[in-house]
Design a protein around this motif. Structure first.
Motif, short mmCIF file in Angstrom:
data_model
loop_
_atom_site.label_atom_id
_atom_site.label_comp_id
_atom_site.label_asym_id
_atom_site.label_seq_id
_atom_site.Cartn_x
_atom_site.Cartn_y
_atom_site.Cartn_z
N ASP A 177 0.85 -1.18 0.00
CA ASP A 177 0.00 0.00 0.00
C ASP A 177 0.89 1.23 0.00
O ASP A 177 2.12 1.15 0.12
CB ASP A 177 -0.97 -0.01 1.18
N ALA A 179 1.37 3.60 2.13
CA ALA A 179 2.12 3.88 3.36
C ALA A 179 3.37 3.00 3.45
O ALA A 179 4.46 3.48 3.81
CB ALA A 179 1.23 3.68 4.57
N LYS A 182 5.99 4.11 0.88
CA LYS A 182 6.66 5.34 1.31
C LYS A 182 7.67 5.05 2.41
O LYS A 182 8.79 5.60 2.40
CB LYS A 182 5.62 6.35 1.79
N ASP A 183 7.29 4.21 3.34
CA ASP A 183 8.19 3.86 4.45
C ASP A 183 9.46 3.19 3.92
O ASP A 183 10.57 3.54 4.31
CB ASP A 183 7.49 2.94 5.44
#
Length: 296
Positions: A177, A179, A182-183
């Protein structure tokens, strides 16, 4: 004779448990099928005072030390049946011999189900690993590949930049996903969506599009299950964890069957030699306590 405890599994956790019982002068039979989980690895790391030692040497020395205690018996073989109840168990081995005990301890370890990638199994424990604390340092901050098996693999990919430059192979096992993507990007992890065709050389990932990417080492999160069916045979409850299936226990390491205890990789997660030894030592002490305080 009837033993105080029969330990099924003679690797690190089983021997650690037996040591506590032997030092309490209790009679112990260890039954060992000879399938140590880390038998393919040349070095064990992260275990205090044994860092870098050959795992086979650790097991050999441990057994020699146990054999100094007069109340130890050892049988090489596999337990195929276990029946009975607290204070009256019978264990049958693959040679049809029958053995009796007041308590049972299941320390069978686990089997690993790896992704079905040609060449991966052959390198398991040599250049393909599951524990960064056990094998990450030796990769010398080199290129590291993480092969996804499910959601837990994201955690693996998040951790491994501590040990090198990471490429995370989704390999059709999951979708990130926004998030998570991005992490991982923030940690410098390169995400590769192309499927893996095979593993070659030391730890070279060959992709379906023909690219070949070399790595210092690869990590993946296998699915685990107890390496023996003896827990199911005796009637112990199994539980599902993010790592796979394990034997359910309470804090004392007793299973759902009164008088039957379990420890080590088969009964806890995550896994390492250090954690298995600690779990075994605790189980041994709790078993002894149950023998001298029968109401427990």
């Amino acid at each position: 004779m009837k033993y105080d405890v029969i330990v099924i599994g003679g690797s690190y956790s089983g021997m650690a448990a037996a040591l506590q019982l032997l030092r309490a002068r209790r009679s112990v039979l260890i039954v060992d099928a000879g399938r140590r989980r880390n038998r393919a690895a040349a070095h064990s790391h992260g275990f205090l005072a044994q860092d870098g030692a050959d795992p086979a040497d650790i097991a050999r020395v441990a057994r020699k030390q146990l054999e100094a205690y007069a109340t130890l018996s050892w049988r090489d073989g596999e337990a195929v049946s276990a029946t009975g109840e607290k204070d009256a168990f019978e264990v049958v081995l693959d040679d049809r011999s029958q053995h009796y005990a007041r308590r049972l301890l299941l320390a069978t370890g686990v089997s690993d189900t790896l992704p079905n990638i040609p060449g991966l199994q052959d390198r398991w424990g040599r250049s393909v690993f599951h524990c960064p604390y056990c094998h990450g340092y030796e990769l010398q901050l080199g290129q590291i590949g993480v092969i996804a098996t499910g959601p837990m693999s994201i955690h693996q990919a998040q951790m491994l930049p501590e040990w090198g430059r990471v490429t995370f192979f989704l390999n059709g096992a999951l979708e990130l996903d926004a998030a998570a993507a991005k992490d991982l990007a923030g940690r410098g992890v390169c995400v590769e969506a192309t499927s893996i065709a095979s593993i070659e050389g030391h730890a070279d990932v060959v992709l379906a599009d023909g690219r070949q990417l070399p790595f210092a080492g690869l990590f993946t999160a296998p699915r685990n299950a107890p390496s023996s069916l003896i827990a199911q045979v005796v009637g112990c409850d199994l539980i599902e964890t993010p790592f796979g299936t394990q034997i359910g226990t309470i804090d004392s390491k007793e299973t759902s069957v009164r008088g039957v205890y379990a420890c080590g990789d088969a009964a806890r997660s995550p896994h390492s030699v250090s954690l298995a030894v600690g779990d075994g030592a605790w189980a041994g002490a709790q078993l002894h306590r149950s023998l001298i305080l029968p109401a427990l």
